[in-house]
Design an enzyme around this catalytic site. Sequence first.
Site, PDB file in Angstrom:
ATOM      1  N   ASN A 130      -7.993  -2.309   2.661  1.00  0.00           N
ATOM      2  CA  ASN A 130      -9.088  -3.051   2.017  1.00  0.00           C
ATOM      3  C   ASN A 130      -9.385  -4.403   2.665  1.00  0.00           C
ATOM      4  OD1 ASN A 130      -6.661  -4.048   0.956  1.00  0.00           O
ATOM      5  ND2 ASN A 130      -7.712  -4.807  -0.856  1.00  0.00           N
ATOM      6  N   LYS A 167       1.837  -1.696  11.564  1.00  0.00           N
ATOM      7  CA  LYS A 167       1.275  -0.370  11.260  1.00  0.00           C
ATOM      8  C   LYS A 167       0.144  -0.562  10.255  1.00  0.00           C
ATOM      9  CE  LYS A 167       1.229   2.913   8.669  1.00  0.00           C
ATOM     10  NZ  LYS A 167      -0.200   3.281   8.537  1.00  0.00           N
ATOM     11  N   VAL A 216       4.220   3.114  -3.111  1.00  0.00           N
ATOM     12  CA  VAL A 216       4.744   3.006  -1.741  1.00  0.00           C
ATOM     13  C   VAL A 216       5.634   1.769  -1.633  1.00  0.00           C
ATOM     14  CG1 VAL A 216       4.146   2.751   0.697  1.00  0.00           C
ATOM     15  CG2 VAL A 216       2.802   4.283  -0.737  1.00  0.00           C
ATOM     16  N   GLU A 237       3.467  -7.023  -1.438  1.00  0.00           N
ATOM     17  CA  GLU A 237       2.277  -7.461  -2.182  1.00  0.00           C
ATOM     18  C   GLU A 237       1.597  -6.209  -2.689  1.00  0.00           C
ATOM     19  OE1 GLU A 237       1.531 -10.337  -3.124  1.00  0.00           O
ATOM     20  OE2 GLU A 237       2.812 -11.554  -1.837  1.00  0.00           O
ATOM     21  N   CYS A 280      -7.225  -6.416  -4.317  1.00  0.00           N
ATOM     22  CA  CYS A 280      -6.082  -6.431  -5.227  1.00  0.00           C
ATOM     23  C   CYS A 280      -6.268  -7.477  -6.310  1.00  0.00           C
ATOM     24  CB  CYS A 280      -4.803  -6.685  -4.445  1.00  0.00           C
ATOM     25  SG  CYS A 280      -4.919  -8.139  -3.405  1.00  0.00           S
ATOM     26  N   GLN A 322     -10.590   7.822  -2.756  1.00  0.00           N
ATOM     27  CA  GLN A 322     -10.867   6.667  -3.618  1.00  0.00           C
ATOM     28  C   GLN A 322     -12.058   6.945  -4.529  1.00  0.00           C
ATOM     29  OE1 GLN A 322      -8.931   3.786  -3.949  1.00  0.00           O
ATOM     30  NE2 GLN A 322     -10.275   3.600  -5.738  1.00  0.00           N
ATOM     31  N   GLU A 363      -4.361   0.578 -12.240  1.00  0.00           N
ATOM     32  CA  GLU A 363      -5.237   0.013 -11.208  1.00  0.00           C
ATOM     33  C   GLU A 363      -6.173   1.106 -10.691  1.00  0.00           C
ATOM     34  OE1 GLU A 363      -3.640  -0.895  -7.271  1.00  0.00           O
ATOM     35  OE2 GLU A 363      -4.607  -2.850  -7.383  1.00  0.00           O
ATOM     36  N   GLU A 417       3.160 -15.137   0.318  1.00  0.00           N
ATOM     37  CA  GLU A 417       2.671 -15.172   1.698  1.00  0.00           C
ATOM     38  C   GLU A 417       1.818 -16.425   1.900  1.00  0.00           C
ATOM     39  OE1 GLU A 417       1.917 -11.311   3.710  1.00  0.00           O
ATOM     40  OE2 GLU A 417       1.165 -10.765   1.755  1.00  0.00           O
TER      41      GLU A 417
HETATM   42  P1  NAD Z   1      -1.093   2.454   0.410  1.00  0.00           P
HETATM   43  O1  NAD Z   1       0.156   2.061  -0.285  1.00  0.00           O
HETATM   44  O2  NAD Z   1      -1.556   3.842   0.267  1.00  0.00           O
HETATM   45  O3  NAD Z   1      -0.959   2.201   1.978  1.00  0.00           O
HETATM   46  C1  NAD Z   1      -0.595   0.940   2.490  1.00  0.00           C
HETATM   47  C2  NAD Z   1       0.104   1.146   3.825  1.00  0.00           C
HETATM   48  O4  NAD Z   1       1.343   1.802   3.603  1.00  0.00           O
HETATM   49  C3  NAD Z   1      -0.677   2.011   4.802  1.00  0.00           C
HETATM   50  O5  NAD Z   1      -0.543   1.493   6.102  1.00  0.00           O
HETATM   51  C4  NAD Z   1       0.035   3.348   4.699  1.00  0.00           C
HETATM   52  O6  NAD Z   1      -0.073   4.142   5.851  1.00  0.00           O
HETATM   53  C5  NAD Z   1       1.462   2.896   4.491  1.00  0.00           C
HETATM   54  N1  NAD Z   1       2.360   3.894   3.883  1.00  0.00           N
HETATM   55  C6  NAD Z   1       2.046   4.980   3.138  1.00  0.00           C
HETATM   56  N2  NAD Z   1       3.167   5.633   2.775  1.00  0.00           N
HETATM   57  C7  NAD Z   1       4.210   4.941   3.283  1.00  0.00           C
HETATM   58  C8  NAD Z   1       5.633   5.102   3.231  1.00  0.00           C
HETATM   59  N3  NAD Z   1       6.201   6.094   2.562  1.00  0.00           N
HETATM   60  N4  NAD Z   1       6.403   4.185   3.852  1.00  0.00           N
HETATM   61  C9  NAD Z   1       5.855   3.142   4.512  1.00  0.00           C
HETATM   62  N5  NAD Z   1       4.503   2.943   4.595  1.00  0.00           N
HETATM   63  C10 NAD Z   1       3.698   3.835   3.984  1.00  0.00           C
HETATM   64  O7  NAD Z   1      -2.222   1.405  -0.075  1.00  0.00           O
HETATM   65  P2  NAD Z   1      -3.768   1.409   0.295  1.00  0.00           P
HETATM   66  O8  NAD Z   1      -4.415   2.520  -0.447  1.00  0.00           O
HETATM   67  O9  NAD Z   1      -3.954   1.306   1.765  1.00  0.00           O
HETATM   68  O10 NAD Z   1      -4.245   0.005  -0.318  1.00  0.00           O
HETATM   69  C11 NAD Z   1      -4.607  -0.172  -1.652  1.00  0.00           C
HETATM   70  C12 NAD Z   1      -3.486  -0.818  -2.436  1.00  0.00           C
HETATM   71  O11 NAD Z   1      -3.102  -2.033  -1.811  1.00  0.00           O
HETATM   72  C13 NAD Z   1      -3.887  -1.207  -3.848  1.00  0.00           C
HETATM   73  O12 NAD Z   1      -2.857  -0.871  -4.749  1.00  0.00           O
HETATM   74  C14 NAD Z   1      -4.035  -2.724  -3.762  1.00  0.00           C
HETATM   75  O13 NAD Z   1      -3.843  -3.402  -4.979  1.00  0.00           O
HETATM   76  C15 NAD Z   1      -3.001  -3.067  -2.771  1.00  0.00           C
HETATM   77  N6  NAD Z   1      -3.277  -4.368  -2.156  1.00  0.00           N
HETATM   78  C16 NAD Z   1      -2.522  -5.433  -2.530  1.00  0.00           C
HETATM   79  C17 NAD Z   1      -2.766  -6.687  -1.995  1.00  0.00           C
HETATM   80  C18 NAD Z   1      -1.921  -7.864  -2.393  1.00  0.00           C
HETATM   81  O14 NAD Z   1      -1.858  -8.812  -1.632  1.00  0.00           O
HETATM   82  N7  NAD Z   1      -1.268  -7.849  -3.549  1.00  0.00           N
HETATM   83  C19 NAD Z   1      -3.777  -6.856  -1.047  1.00  0.00           C
HETATM   84  C20 NAD Z   1      -4.528  -5.756  -0.678  1.00  0.00           C
HETATM   85  C21 NAD Z   1      -4.261  -4.504  -1.238  1.00  0.00           C
END
Ligand code: NAD
Length: 477
Positions: free
Chosen positions: A148, A171, A226, A244, A278, A325, A375, A454
């Site tokens: 995002n 990654k 995750v 995060e 987020c 999504q 969420e 962060e």
């Molecule tokens: P996601 O957890 O699906 O993926 C995030 C990353 O993790 C990707 O690079 C993905 O390839 C990797 N990943 C997936 N499975 C993994 C595993 N088993 N081990 C290690 N890495 C793995 O999240 P998304 O759909 O890309 O993003 C949306 C989410 O991110 C929402 O929940 C949002 O709230 C959160 N987000 C949080 C913040 C914050 O700062 N708090 C900021 C932006 C997004």
Amino acid sequence: MEKTNWIGGRPTGSPIFEPNVNPAKLDEVIGHYAWATVEQAAEALAAAREALPGWAASNPQTRSDILRRVGDELHARAEELGALLTREEGKTLREGIGEIRRSAQIFHYASGEPLRNGGECLPGLRDGTTTMVTREPVGVVSLITPWNFPMAVPAWKTAYALAFGNTVVLKPSETTPGCAWELADILHRAGLPAGVFNLVMGDGRTLGPVLVDGADAVSFTGSPPVGRAILERTVARMTKVQLELGGKNPLVVLDDADLDLAADIALQGAFHSAGQRCTATSRIIATRRIHDAFVERLVAKVRAMRVGDPLDARTDMGPVVNQPQLDKDLRYIAIAREEGAELACGGQRLDANGYFLEPTLFIGTDNDMRINRDEVFGPVASVIAVDDLEHAIAIANDSEHALSSGVVTQGLVAAETFRRRSRAGLVMVNAPTAGIDYHVPFGGRSPSGYGGREQGSAAVEFFTEGKTAYINHGVTA
Ligand code: NAD
């Protein structure tokens, strides 16, 4: 156009290249991106390990100069890279360019960190001694990022990691690798020695375990499940970890609020970037006295939003990022209706060659409904009516998330009461729950965040380890 990984300073291909598709034009492929193999992820970690001693010992001015050059190039190419960001993620061009500019500012700010990385020197408690507290790099860090903020999140993790002398394997999300690839290219041209920064793109479930197990520290932004899986893995190895995660962010609108301002703040927080932040507002908590007047204003503004091609300057909201999504958004809209929420506006997918959804607002909801617990991460928000400030604070804090919160009021006492009692890591007064500055700490309380904040003054805590030295030099005069 094929884009490779970066391992040990070299562009590195892969048996698998996957298309990066524009969510606003499903027949437009932005490029094909190499998905790294598990072996390549291990090679990237090995390259980072080899480069670590040299980079950790490098002159602070060298590190500072490289980071500043990265910021300069991001700034100079903001429009071009902003358009790429918009094409791969779907946020509006204004937001895309803004994110690139923000990333440039992050690199510029972080370029000062190598010079600011001082310590403490205190008199020792034994005669003829001095104690010194200094900070050292943690080592090889794996940075795992979501789709995002495809440039800003990689930027804010990478810039600080490198500033403090760590070496990196990044990654990015498999959904939006384009910005991270450009960042890798810029970093290499800015003069980073080989292996200091490595990029491995591809499937997180495949690459994640290797990247987590092989690093000295892991900084992850993404979904709660995750994050939890990564935490369990790092605990077993006692690896430093920073997570995060998600949000279910409340915005409280009180009796004395300026209702036009409140509607603007709610609109911005809930629907800009298609609600895919987020920190997005998803629970709008309004006191009963102003509820109807506020909702009327908000609904008018939501209905006036233009949804469409995010590259068009007149567009207020682009598509959501991908089919899963969109499916999730529509599923939660159906769940909310089944649970008795009243649809005030939106709710429909738009008939277009992309993942377009109307901005959707529910009213008549209560905080136990799933639409207010889980969420959704899309352009979907709901309104909850409450009696007063006390009731609003109780509802705002009744959540499994604690990332951001906001209050709209003209009362100093109410604002300060909310600031003190909100459980969230970020509190906004008369401002949207989303939209943060880069020079101050960012993050949520557990379970929205874990392992330290962060950015700003907080970054040093995660990306360095302290060392306390006792020096018996014998000099007492
Ligand atoms: P996601 O957890 O699906 O993926 C995030 C990353 O993790 C990707 O690079 C993905 O390839 C990797 N990943 C997936 N499975 C993994 C595993 N088993 N081990 C290690 N890495 C793995 O999240 P998304 O759909 O890309 O993003 C949306 C989410 O991110 C929402 O929940 C949002 O709230 C959160 N987000 C949080 C913040 C914050 O700062 N708090 C900021 C932006 C997004």
